[in-house]
Scaffold this motif. Sequence first.
Motif, PDB file in Angstrom:
ATOM      1  N   LEU A  27       0.870  -1.172   0.000  1.00  0.00           N
ATOM      2  CA  LEU A  27       0.000   0.000   0.000  1.00  0.00           C
ATOM      3  C   LEU A  27       0.905   1.219   0.000  1.00  0.00           C
ATOM      4  O   LEU A  27       1.758   1.365   0.880  1.00  0.00           O
ATOM      5  CB  LEU A  27      -0.902   0.009   1.236  1.00  0.00           C
ATOM      6  N   GLU A  28       0.762   2.067  -1.020  1.00  0.00           N
ATOM      7  CA  GLU A  28       1.522   3.313  -1.053  1.00  0.00           C
ATOM      8  C   GLU A  28       0.593   4.445  -1.452  1.00  0.00           C
ATOM      9  O   GLU A  28      -0.375   4.247  -2.172  1.00  0.00           O
ATOM     10  CB  GLU A  28       2.745   3.209  -1.964  1.00  0.00           C
ATOM     11  N   PHE A  29       0.916   5.614  -0.960  1.00  0.00           N
ATOM     12  CA  PHE A  29       0.078   6.790  -1.190  1.00  0.00           C
ATOM     13  C   PHE A  29       0.437   7.441  -2.514  1.00  0.00           C
ATOM     14  O   PHE A  29       1.610   7.494  -2.903  1.00  0.00           O
ATOM     15  CB  PHE A  29       0.250   7.793  -0.050  1.00  0.00           C
ATOM     16  N   GLU A  30      -0.582   7.927  -3.202  1.00  0.00           N
ATOM     17  CA  GLU A  30      -0.347   8.633  -4.457  1.00  0.00           C
ATOM     18  C   GLU A  30       0.045  10.077  -4.151  1.00  0.00           C
ATOM     19  O   GLU A  30      -0.409  10.657  -3.170  1.00  0.00           O
ATOM     20  CB  GLU A  30      -1.599   8.585  -5.326  1.00  0.00           C
ATOM     21  N   PRO A  31       0.886  10.658  -4.990  1.00  0.00           N
ATOM     22  CA  PRO A  31       1.312  12.039  -4.719  1.00  0.00           C
ATOM     23  C   PRO A  31       0.150  13.020  -4.819  1.00  0.00           C
ATOM     24  O   PRO A  31      -0.698  12.914  -5.706  1.00  0.00           O
ATOM     25  CB  PRO A  31       2.363  12.313  -5.792  1.00  0.00           C
ATOM     26  N   VAL A  32       0.132  13.959  -3.896  1.00  0.00           N
ATOM     27  CA  VAL A  32      -0.922  14.975  -3.878  1.00  0.00           C
ATOM     28  C   VAL A  32      -0.569  16.121  -4.818  1.00  0.00           C
ATOM     29  O   VAL A  32      -1.400  16.618  -5.558  1.00  0.00           O
ATOM     30  CB  VAL A  32      -1.115  15.508  -2.434  1.00  0.00           C
ATOM     31  N   ARG A  33       0.702  16.520  -4.771  1.00  0.00           N
ATOM     32  CA  ARG A  33       1.177  17.599  -5.636  1.00  0.00           C
ATOM     33  C   ARG A  33       2.342  17.103  -6.478  1.00  0.00           C
ATOM     34  O   ARG A  33       3.036  16.173  -6.106  1.00  0.00           O
ATOM     35  CB  ARG A  33       1.666  18.779  -4.797  1.00  0.00           C
ATOM     36  N   GLN A  34       2.562  17.786  -7.571  1.00  0.00           N
ATOM     37  CA  GLN A  34       3.683  17.451  -8.434  1.00  0.00           C
ATOM     38  C   GLN A  34       4.992  17.868  -7.766  1.00  0.00           C
ATOM     39  O   GLN A  34       5.058  18.917  -7.115  1.00  0.00           O
ATOM     40  CB  GLN A  34       3.528  18.160  -9.769  1.00  0.00           C
ATOM     41  N   GLN A  35       6.015  17.070  -7.936  1.00  0.00           N
ATOM     42  CA  GLN A  35       7.306  17.431  -7.363  1.00  0.00           C
ATOM     43  C   GLN A  35       7.922  18.563  -8.176  1.00  0.00           C
ATOM     44  O   GLN A  35       7.707  18.670  -9.370  1.00  0.00           O
ATOM     45  CB  GLN A  35       8.242  16.227  -7.368  1.00  0.00           C
ATOM     46  N   THR A  49       5.342  14.055   2.538  1.00  0.00           N
ATOM     47  CA  THR A  49       6.129  12.929   3.039  1.00  0.00           C
ATOM     48  C   THR A  49       5.371  11.609   2.999  1.00  0.00           C
ATOM     49  O   THR A  49       5.976  10.560   3.155  1.00  0.00           O
ATOM     50  CB  THR A  49       6.593  13.200   4.474  1.00  0.00           C
ATOM     51  N   ALA A  50       4.068  11.642   2.793  1.00  0.00           N
ATOM     52  CA  ALA A  50       3.296  10.398   2.744  1.00  0.00           C
ATOM     53  C   ALA A  50       3.675   9.559   1.531  1.00  0.00           C
ATOM     54  O   ALA A  50       3.520   8.333   1.549  1.00  0.00           O
ATOM     55  CB  ALA A  50       1.804  10.701   2.718  1.00  0.00           C
ATOM     56  N   THR A  51       4.186  10.182   0.477  1.00  0.00           N
ATOM     57  CA  THR A  51       4.570   9.415  -0.709  1.00  0.00           C
ATOM     58  C   THR A  51       5.814   8.576  -0.462  1.00  0.00           C
ATOM     59  O   THR A  51       6.118   7.688  -1.240  1.00  0.00           O
ATOM     60  CB  THR A  51       4.818  10.346  -1.906  1.00  0.00           C
ATOM     61  N   GLN A  52       6.536   8.836   0.616  1.00  0.00           N
ATOM     62  CA  GLN A  52       7.719   8.051   0.947  1.00  0.00           C
ATOM     63  C   GLN A  52       7.369   6.791   1.734  1.00  0.00           C
ATOM     64  O   GLN A  52       8.227   5.955   1.983  1.00  0.00           O
ATOM     65  CB  GLN A  52       8.689   8.894   1.763  1.00  0.00           C
ATOM     66  N   LEU A  53       6.121   6.659   2.112  1.00  0.00           N
ATOM     67  CA  LEU A  53       5.682   5.572   2.970  1.00  0.00           C
ATOM     68  C   LEU A  53       5.165   4.409   2.134  1.00  0.00           C
ATOM     69  O   LEU A  53       4.330   4.593   1.241  1.00  0.00           O
ATOM     70  CB  LEU A  53       4.576   6.089   3.892  1.00  0.00           C
ATOM     71  N   ARG A  54       5.657   3.193   2.393  1.00  0.00           N
ATOM     72  CA  ARG A  54       5.177   1.971   1.755  1.00  0.00           C
ATOM     73  C   ARG A  54       4.871   0.958   2.846  1.00  0.00           C
ATOM     74  O   ARG A  54       5.758   0.605   3.624  1.00  0.00           O
ATOM     75  CB  ARG A  54       6.215   1.390   0.816  1.00  0.00           C
ATOM     76  N   LEU A  55       3.639   0.505   2.898  1.00  0.00           N
ATOM     77  CA  LEU A  55       3.240  -0.477   3.891  1.00  0.00           C
ATOM     78  C   LEU A  55       3.071  -1.824   3.211  1.00  0.00           C
ATOM     79  O   LEU A  55       2.523  -1.907   2.120  1.00  0.00           O
ATOM     80  CB  LEU A  55       1.923  -0.057   4.547  1.00  0.00           C
ATOM     81  N   SER A  56       3.531  -2.883   3.861  1.00  0.00           N
ATOM     82  CA  SER A  56       3.473  -4.224   3.303  1.00  0.00           C
ATOM     83  C   SER A  56       2.493  -5.069   4.110  1.00  0.00           C
ATOM     84  O   SER A  56       2.491  -5.016   5.340  1.00  0.00           O
ATOM     85  CB  SER A  56       4.870  -4.842   3.344  1.00  0.00           C
ATOM     86  N   PHE A  57       1.669  -5.852   3.395  1.00  0.00           N
ATOM     87  CA  PHE A  57       0.671  -6.713   4.035  1.00  0.00           C
ATOM     88  C   PHE A  57       0.771  -8.109   3.445  1.00  0.00           C
ATOM     89  O   PHE A  57       1.155  -8.277   2.287  1.00  0.00           O
ATOM     90  CB  PHE A  57      -0.743  -6.159   3.807  1.00  0.00           C
ATOM     91  N   GLU A  58       0.393  -9.094   4.234  1.00  0.00           N
ATOM     92  CA  GLU A  58       0.450 -10.485   3.783  1.00  0.00           C
ATOM     93  C   GLU A  58      -0.634 -10.796   2.749  1.00  0.00           C
ATOM     94  O   GLU A  58      -0.406 -11.558   1.833  1.00  0.00           O
ATOM     95  CB  GLU A  58       0.313 -11.437   4.971  1.00  0.00           C
TER      96      GLU A  58
END
Length: 94
Positions: A27-35, A49-58
């Motif tokens: 699960l990763e967040f989509e960018p809100v604004r363009q870099q 900073t939410a775009t740097q977050l990647r959560l892993s699930f089974e």
Amino acid sequence: MTKTARIFQKPKNAMQSGRARTTSWILEFEPVRQQKADPLTGWAGGDATATQLRLSFETLEAATAYAEREGLAFHVIAAPERKLKLQAYADNFR
């Protein structure tokens, strides 16, 4: 503003034959604004900073349950169908 997330299964690395770590769901967040480019260094960046977050699930169910519990809008990207290319060693000499 509601954060949007994408849930997908990590594909197999094209450089290796193994299928390690391809069963988990990400699960990763989509960018809100363009870099934008930093004027000093030229590196692309932003304040999201939410775009740097990647959560892993089974499982897919665990990932969707997390997104629903946190109130995230999400969409699931299906894993591409695996195609087997069966060929014999003799096919190299045709």
